[in-house]
Design a protein around this motif. Sequence first.
Motif, PDB file in Angstrom:
ATOM      1  N   SER A   1      11.649  -4.772   1.782  1.00 33.20           N
ATOM      2  CA  SER A   1      11.113  -5.997   2.374  1.00 33.20           C
ATOM      3  C   SER A   1      11.331  -6.055   3.880  1.00 33.20           C
ATOM      4  O   SER A   1      10.605  -6.748   4.594  1.00 33.20           O
ATOM      5  N   GLU A   2      12.313  -5.305   4.385  1.00 34.13           N
ATOM      6  CA  GLU A   2      12.582  -5.274   5.824  1.00 34.13           C
ATOM      7  C   GLU A   2      11.804  -4.180   6.540  1.00 34.13           C
ATOM      8  O   GLU A   2      11.831  -4.109   7.770  1.00 34.13           O
ATOM      9  N   SER A   3      11.113  -3.322   5.773  1.00 36.29           N
ATOM     10  CA  SER A   3      10.517  -2.132   6.389  1.00 36.29           C
ATOM     11  C   SER A   3       9.030  -1.970   6.136  1.00 36.29           C
ATOM     12  O   SER A   3       8.365  -1.235   6.868  1.00 36.29           O
TER      13      SER A   3
ATOM     14  N   PHE B   1       5.139  -3.509   5.652  1.00 37.65           N
ATOM     15  CA  PHE B   1       4.335  -4.639   6.115  1.00 37.65           C
ATOM     16  C   PHE B   1       2.868  -4.454   5.737  1.00 37.65           C
ATOM     17  O   PHE B   1       2.440  -3.368   5.347  1.00 37.65           O
TER      18      PHE B   1
ATOM     19  N   SER C   1      -1.476  -1.116   4.429  1.00 37.33           N
ATOM     20  CA  SER C   1      -0.025  -1.283   4.518  1.00 37.33           C
ATOM     21  C   SER C   1       0.521  -0.393   5.623  1.00 37.33           C
ATOM     22  O   SER C   1      -0.171   0.477   6.143  1.00 37.33           O
TER      23      SER C   1
ATOM     24  N   LYS D   1       1.427  -8.137   9.352  1.00 38.53           N
ATOM     25  CA  LYS D   1       1.902  -9.360   8.706  1.00 38.53           C
ATOM     26  C   LYS D   1       3.092  -9.046   7.805  1.00 38.53           C
ATOM     27  O   LYS D   1       3.071  -8.082   7.038  1.00 38.53           O
ATOM     28  N   ASP D   2       4.144  -9.897   7.894  1.00 38.07           N
ATOM     29  CA  ASP D   2       5.311  -9.696   7.029  1.00 38.07           C
ATOM     30  C   ASP D   2       5.173 -10.506   5.752  1.00 38.07           C
ATOM     31  O   ASP D   2       4.174 -11.201   5.532  1.00 38.07           O
TER      32      ASP D   2
ATOM     33  N   ILE E   1      10.316  -5.457  14.769  1.00 36.64           N
ATOM     34  CA  ILE E   1       9.704  -6.080  13.603  1.00 36.64           C
ATOM     35  C   ILE E   1      10.454  -5.802  12.317  1.00 36.64           C
ATOM     36  O   ILE E   1      10.392  -6.581  11.367  1.00 36.64           O
ATOM     37  N   GLY E   2      11.172  -4.669  12.255  1.00 39.10           N
ATOM     38  CA  GLY E   2      11.842  -4.362  10.998  1.00 39.10           C
ATOM     39  C   GLY E   2      12.778  -3.180  11.107  1.00 39.10           C
ATOM     40  O   GLY E   2      13.035  -2.640  12.187  1.00 39.10           O
TER      41      GLY E   2
END
Length: 458
Positions: free
Chosen positions: A63-65, A67, A84, A116-117, A145-146
């Motif tokens: 979820s952190e990597s 998008f 993606s 977009k996250d 962003i991540g």
Amino acid sequence: MPYLLAFAILKILITKPLKTPVEFLSFVGQFFRRAGYAVALFFLLQASLVSAQTAADMFKGASESVFTVEIQTASDLSRNSQGSAFVALRSNLLITNYHVVSDFIQEPGKYVVVVKDGAGQMRRAHVRAIDVVSDLALLSTEDPIGKPLRIRQSLPAKGVKGFSLGNPGGIGLTVVEGNFNGLSESAFVPIIHFSGAINSGMSGGPAIDEAGEVVGVNTASRRRDQLIGLLSPAENVTRLLAAFSEDMMVSPDMLRDQIETQVVDFSKRLTQEVLTYETDKVVSGYFGLPSKFQKKARCYGETEQNATHRFKVAVNYCSLRGGIFINDAIRVGTLSVHHRRIYGDELTPSQTAAVQNELSASDVENFGYPVEDKSVWECQYSRVKLQAGTAGELHVCQRSFTKLGKVKDFYLLFSSRPSRGEGLLTEIMIDGFTDSDAKKLIKHFLLQISEAANKGTL
């Protein structure tokens, strides 16, 4: 149970101290042998629990990597397409597929790239580099962003478990479990076969191993087959990242120049592979024909017969699958050779020629349909005698691309003069090659057509 085991071992050690490492290892071995099946069952259950939790752990860590990438219409920011991406190397760099962002590259005034996250927050992104042959693109955002994912440096053994991540159909981050199955045996451009359900929208997402390292990038799936996913190998990601410089700012015009340069390089590399490969030969009737022309080429042969006709057609067809995606209308870097021998009992030369004319007219008509971003076909006709002595008629056609000036499509049709109750039609289709490379390939194949002294069985 683990606490009971630890307590039992500690109690024994207190009552009977062990003086050397050898004594300790011997003691542990004896203890577990005596504990027997109960201990073995415990560890099997623990392994099952770890395996069951793996997909959930991957989802949590991703979820952190990982998008979503949206290509939005610049005028109203409506979504045009979606894919993606994942963070790599630095916290503001992302890897995705070239085909995910191709609309923006081709028409930068019409579209924008947005990342977009999971919470729906959107950020503008810039395309910094591309590898059109490997179907990869490097994006950047203004702010971090991540969390970057690690890139694996080797290919897993066949059968190793893996996880494909992405946003299929825009429904949200998804983890699909599957297995890595090595490199495809039928593609000139290296690509990994992954047995997992990679769906539309997951393109550009990572496929990772159980350690969370990126093995490949979701690229495509075979729609007519079940659970055949295709991944661009991680080594392509490493190469793209290695060439990146923070000072390297590129415009869409520069990216389109990169596309042309990479396509031209691919044309040269594939041509050289074909010219240096020892082509397989087949004998069909009285004709000696070039067949498999590169180790990854796929070939088949069959006999076609229509009950209402007096003739038969023996077919030999070889092609290289895949090619390079440029846009929805253009795929370059494909090559195929198609032989058809027309024959029949008591078939006269004039009847053979009539069948050849009918089939060849249909070929030219069907192959000459207009295509977006390509010019109309320009064709030349001539009577020729090949080096081996086979005489006939030769149609050579070519068409150019509106957005690629250095490569073209080529179509060749050779129709032999009927001889000994047989006729030959050979088609050579070369898509997206330079003029010089196409001429080398055409000459290479035509020089290998001959008439055999004895009749073959194909």
